[in-house]
Design a protein around this motif. Structure first.
Motif, short mmCIF file in Angstrom:
data_model
loop_
_atom_site.label_atom_id
_atom_site.label_comp_id
_atom_site.label_asym_id
_atom_site.label_seq_id
_atom_site.Cartn_x
_atom_site.Cartn_y
_atom_site.Cartn_z
N TYR A 1 0.79 -1.23 0.00
CA TYR A 1 0.00 0.00 0.00
C TYR A 1 0.83 1.28 0.00
N HIS A 2 2.10 1.18 0.28
CA HIS A 2 2.88 2.42 0.40
C HIS A 2 4.06 2.49 -0.55
N ARG A 3 3.92 1.83 -1.71
CA ARG A 3 4.91 2.05 -2.77
C ARG A 3 4.17 2.60 -3.98
N ASN A 4 4.85 3.43 -4.76
CA ASN A 4 4.28 3.97 -5.99
C ASN A 4 4.56 3.03 -7.16
N ASP A 5 3.96 3.32 -8.28
CA ASP A 5 4.10 2.39 -9.42
C ASP A 5 5.55 2.23 -9.86
N ARG A 6 6.36 3.26 -9.69
CA ARG A 6 7.77 3.14 -10.09
C ARG A 6 8.54 2.20 -9.17
N GLU A 7 7.96 1.89 -8.01
CA GLU A 7 8.61 0.96 -7.08
C GLU A 7 7.96 -0.43 -7.13
N PHE A 8 7.04 -0.62 -8.06
CA PHE A 8 6.45 -1.94 -8.27
C PHE A 8 7.20 -2.65 -9.40
N PHE A 9 7.43 -3.96 -9.21
CA PHE A 9 8.27 -4.70 -10.16
C PHE A 9 7.54 -5.84 -10.85
N ASN A 10 6.22 -5.71 -10.98
CA ASN A 10 5.45 -6.76 -11.64
C ASN A 10 5.70 -6.78 -13.15
N LEU A 11 5.39 -7.93 -13.75
CA LEU A 11 5.46 -8.06 -15.21
C LEU A 11 4.40 -7.17 -15.86
N LEU A 12 4.75 -6.61 -17.02
CA LEU A 12 3.80 -5.78 -17.76
C LEU A 12 2.54 -6.56 -18.13
N LEU A 13 2.72 -7.83 -18.44
CA LEU A 13 1.59 -8.65 -18.89
C LEU A 13 0.41 -8.57 -17.91
N VAL A 14 0.71 -8.70 -16.60
CA VAL A 14 -0.39 -8.83 -15.64
C VAL A 14 -1.09 -7.52 -15.32
N GLU A 15 -0.45 -6.40 -15.64
CA GLU A 15 -1.12 -5.12 -15.36
C GLU A 15 -2.03 -4.71 -16.51
N GLN A 16 -1.98 -5.43 -17.63
CA GLN A 16 -2.82 -5.05 -18.77
C GLN A 16 -4.29 -5.06 -18.35
N MET B 1 9.07 -7.11 -28.53
CA MET B 1 8.52 -7.33 -27.20
C MET B 1 8.77 -6.11 -26.30
N HIS B 2 7.76 -5.77 -25.52
CA HIS B 2 7.90 -4.69 -24.53
C HIS B 2 8.63 -5.19 -23.30
N GLN B 3 9.28 -4.28 -22.62
CA GLN B 3 9.86 -4.64 -21.33
C GLN B 3 9.90 -3.42 -20.43
N GLY B 4 10.23 -3.63 -19.16
CA GLY B 4 10.35 -2.51 -18.22
C GLY B 4 9.65 -2.76 -16.90
N GLY B 5 8.61 -3.60 -16.90
CA GLY B 5 7.85 -3.82 -15.66
C GLY B 5 8.73 -4.30 -14.52
N LYS B 6 9.61 -5.25 -14.82
CA LYS B 6 10.48 -5.81 -13.78
C LYS B 6 11.43 -4.77 -13.19
N GLN B 7 11.64 -3.69 -13.95
CA GLN B 7 12.52 -2.63 -13.46
C GLN B 7 11.72 -1.41 -12.96
N GLY B 8 10.39 -1.52 -12.92
CA GLY B 8 9.58 -0.43 -12.39
C GLY B 8 9.15 0.60 -13.42
N ARG B 9 9.28 0.28 -14.72
CA ARG B 9 8.78 1.18 -15.77
C ARG B 9 7.54 0.54 -16.38
N HIS B 10 6.39 1.06 -16.02
CA HIS B 10 5.13 0.41 -16.36
C HIS B 10 4.37 1.18 -17.42
N GLY B 11 3.22 0.63 -17.78
CA GLY B 11 2.29 1.36 -18.63
C GLY B 11 1.49 2.34 -17.78
N GLU B 12 0.62 3.09 -18.45
CA GLU B 12 -0.15 4.10 -17.72
C GLU B 12 -1.17 3.49 -16.77
#
Ligand SMILES: [Fe+2]
Ligand SMILES: [Fe+2]
Lengths: 255, 330
Positions: free
Chosen positions: A76-91, A223-234
């Motif tokens: 609850y207290h991290r922002n999206d840039r501190e989340f490291f999930n795969l891009l696939l699952v946030e779609q 292929m897109h990437q970045g989720g594992k490093q904290g760069r996500h989609g909108e």
């Protein structure tokens, strides 16, 4: 363990935890809106399994971090840039075909990844993986079965599944791209090289798609990437805004 | 309750000694406490009444997913989120057992759902109120599941076997839900002043609608008398409502919350709490479709069903193909 080692391992645990948490959230958005009552129940069940796994991973991540943060502080207290999930699952969920194909691509990877973690030299990680694998094996059976039945179903269901398979394809590559965190995990023996999962994953997806009469998208596509490093989609920031609203609105409150 | 104002078709209730033939044998079995099973002969009115009652209950479970589902993505801790997800999943399961119980009376789930979507079948009035804050999730568990249990525990002994057995399973889970709801409110009431105010606000909004769940007084209702004779209604609406009030007042006191009824008072003589007049105009308005969420609840369910048409059609097409392949191979 040196400080950088600890940080790498923490990031590794967060990737699994955040991925499970974000997908659980997406699935729970379907609540009461599935295409059949049995699907409502199955979605809730999968969401609940993934949430349980997320809690194990985040609790362990809090221990690795050793700053006194528990599962809730991390969720609850991290922002999206501190989340490291795969891009696939946030779609976003899209239609039910989109959600089922997302689930299938992920489950197929998740089962392989957890199987590899059974051999982790980190006893906690191996234990989390062992428990999760039982649940994920069932998720994979279910999503594979639905892909086959809907792919080889009516003309309309086939078209919708193919469209979903194509649309989500570009988010699958990230599951097999390694970085310094993955290299550390493999070198230290608590994790694995993600590239090594690519061939068995492709084989499995191809086999299921064949049975489903679906066409496998081009494995060498962009292929897109970045989720594992904290760069996500909108979309992720909105998802977290919703998830975190009470914790952020009432700092320090106990629930 | 989850089934409110169930029509029986009766003009007058006839005593067992006025009945003849199969109908008399049937009533004697009920009077003797023997369960009626799907293959047994039953009067058409009994069958139809049960279908209405069980399907209203099933629809309530399904529509009831929506107000609670509204907070799953915003639950304030991962543990509370897991509890709520599991609860909503249970409610979908209750819907499934109940539709199955109704199917034993010769009506398909699809037909029942079509009636709901056409606006011809009712579901409980309570689910047409909005869940505005997290405390509402606690209030629903405490008051709504609590009322459901009061209504359904007697139904575990009702005359129709499949319904009685479904109720046994359902009641076990409902009592977990009630305790979890109460526990959620307890955390708020032990929390900050803002959290406690949130809990009080939820009680203020849910108290009266929860009392309305039992339906208007049915002391003079022919339908209720007929259902009672058939063993599918065991207590009057007023008796059940009184039980709910008596049980809930001390629980509210323990939370330190005030029930929004200035007339609420212990009556030593009756051995029960007296309580104020219920606004039945509001109740009938909600039943008629004018509750704050009637339109969106039904629209959400209809949309889900329509959006899922391709899915159900696809699965059927696959099953047909498989059957054809099986036949070709044989
Ligand atoms: Fe229920
Ligand atoms: Fe319940």
């Amino acid at each position: 363990m040196s400080q950088t080692d600890a940080a790498q391992k923490l990031a590794y645990a967060l990737r699994f935890g955040d991925t499970a948490l974000v997908l659980s959230h997406r699935l729970s958005e379907w609540c009461g809106k599935g295409p059949a009552l049995e699907e409502d129940m199955a979605l809730a069940n999968t969401a609940l399994d993934l949430l349980g796994q997320a809690r194990h991973w985040l609790t362990y991540a809090g221990e690795l971090e050793a700053q006194g943060r528990d599962e809730d502080a991390l969720a609850y207290h991290r922002n999206d840039r501190e989340f490291f999930n795969l891009l696939l699952v946030e779609q976003p969920n899209g239609n039910y075909a989109d959600s089922m194909v997302r689930q299938f691509y992920f489950d197929a990877w998740h089962a392989l990844a957890l199987r590899r973690l059974l051999a982790s030299n980190d006893a906690q990680m191996a234990a989390i993986a062992e428990k999760a694998l039982k649940e994920v094996s069932y998720h994979l059976r279910r999503s594979s079965d639905l892909v086959v039945r809907l792919g080889d179903g009516s003309e309309r269901s086939h078209a919708m599944m193919q469209a979903a398979a194509d649309a989500l394809w570009a988010y699958t590559g990230e599951m097999f791209m390694g970085d310094a965190v993955d290299a550390d995990a493999a070198a230290q023996g608590y994790g694995f090289d993600p590239a090594s999962l690519r061939a068995p994953w492709l084989d499995y997806v191809r086999e299921v798609f064949d049975e489903a009469t679906l066409t496998l998208p081009n494995p060498d596509a962009w292929m897109h990437q970045g989720g594992k490093q904290g760069r996500h989609g909108e979309a992720l920031s909105y998802l977290l805004g919703e998830m975190q609203v009470l914790q952020r609105s009432y700092p320090g409150a106990q629930w | 309750m989850y089934a409110q104002l169930v029509e029986t078709g009766a003009q007058r209730v006839r005593g067992t000694d006025e009945l003849e033939g199969q109908e008399r044998v049937f009533q004697e079995r009920i009077d003797a406490g023997v369960k009626i099973e799907p293959k047994d002969w039953m009067p058409e009115g009994y069958r139809k009444t049960l279908v209405r009652q069980i399907s209203q209950h099933a629809h309530s479970e399904i529509v009831g997913q929506l107000p609670e589902g509204n907070w799953i993505t915003r639950a304030p801790t991962l543990k509370r989120k897991a509890i709520l997800l599991a609860k909503v999943q249970d409610e979908a399961g209750h819907g499934l057992y109940l539709y199955s119980a109704a199917e034993t009376l010769g009506v398909s789930r699809d037909a029942l759902i079509a009636q709901l979507h056409a606006g011809k079948a009712k579901y409980s009035s309570i689910f047409n109120y909005p869940t505005l804050t997290w405390a509402d999730i606690g209030a629903i568990g405490w008051l709504v599941d609590g009322s459901a249990i009061i209504n359904q525990i007697p139904l575990c002994r009702c005359s129709y076997g499949p319904y009685a057995r479904a109720m046994v399973r359902v009641c076990k889970e409902e009592s977990f839900h009630q305790r979890q709801g109460y526990d959620l409110l307890l955390a708020l009431c032990n929390g900050t002043p803002e959290q406690k105010a949130m809990a009080q606000d939820a009680l203020n909004r849910w108290w009266w609608p929860a009392l309305m769940m039992f339906g208007p007084s049915d002391a003079d209702s022919v339908n209720s008398a007929q259902s009672t004779q058939w063993g599918i209604k065991l207590f009057s609406n007023d008796a059940l409502r009184q039980k709910m009030v008596d049980q809930t007042v001390p629980q509210a006191e323990y939370l330190g919350l005030t029930i929004p009824d200035p007339d609420l008072k212990w009556n030593e003589e009756r051995g029960h709490y007296d309580f104020g007049a219920i606004d039945w105009d509001e109740f009938f308005n909600v039943i008629k479709g004018n509750g704050p969420c009637n339109r969106e609840r039904l629209a959400t369910r209809v949309q889900a069903y329509e959006d899922g048409e391709w899915f159900r059609e696809g699965l059927n097409a696959h099953a047909d193909k498989q059957a054809a392949r099986g036949a070709a191979a044989a």
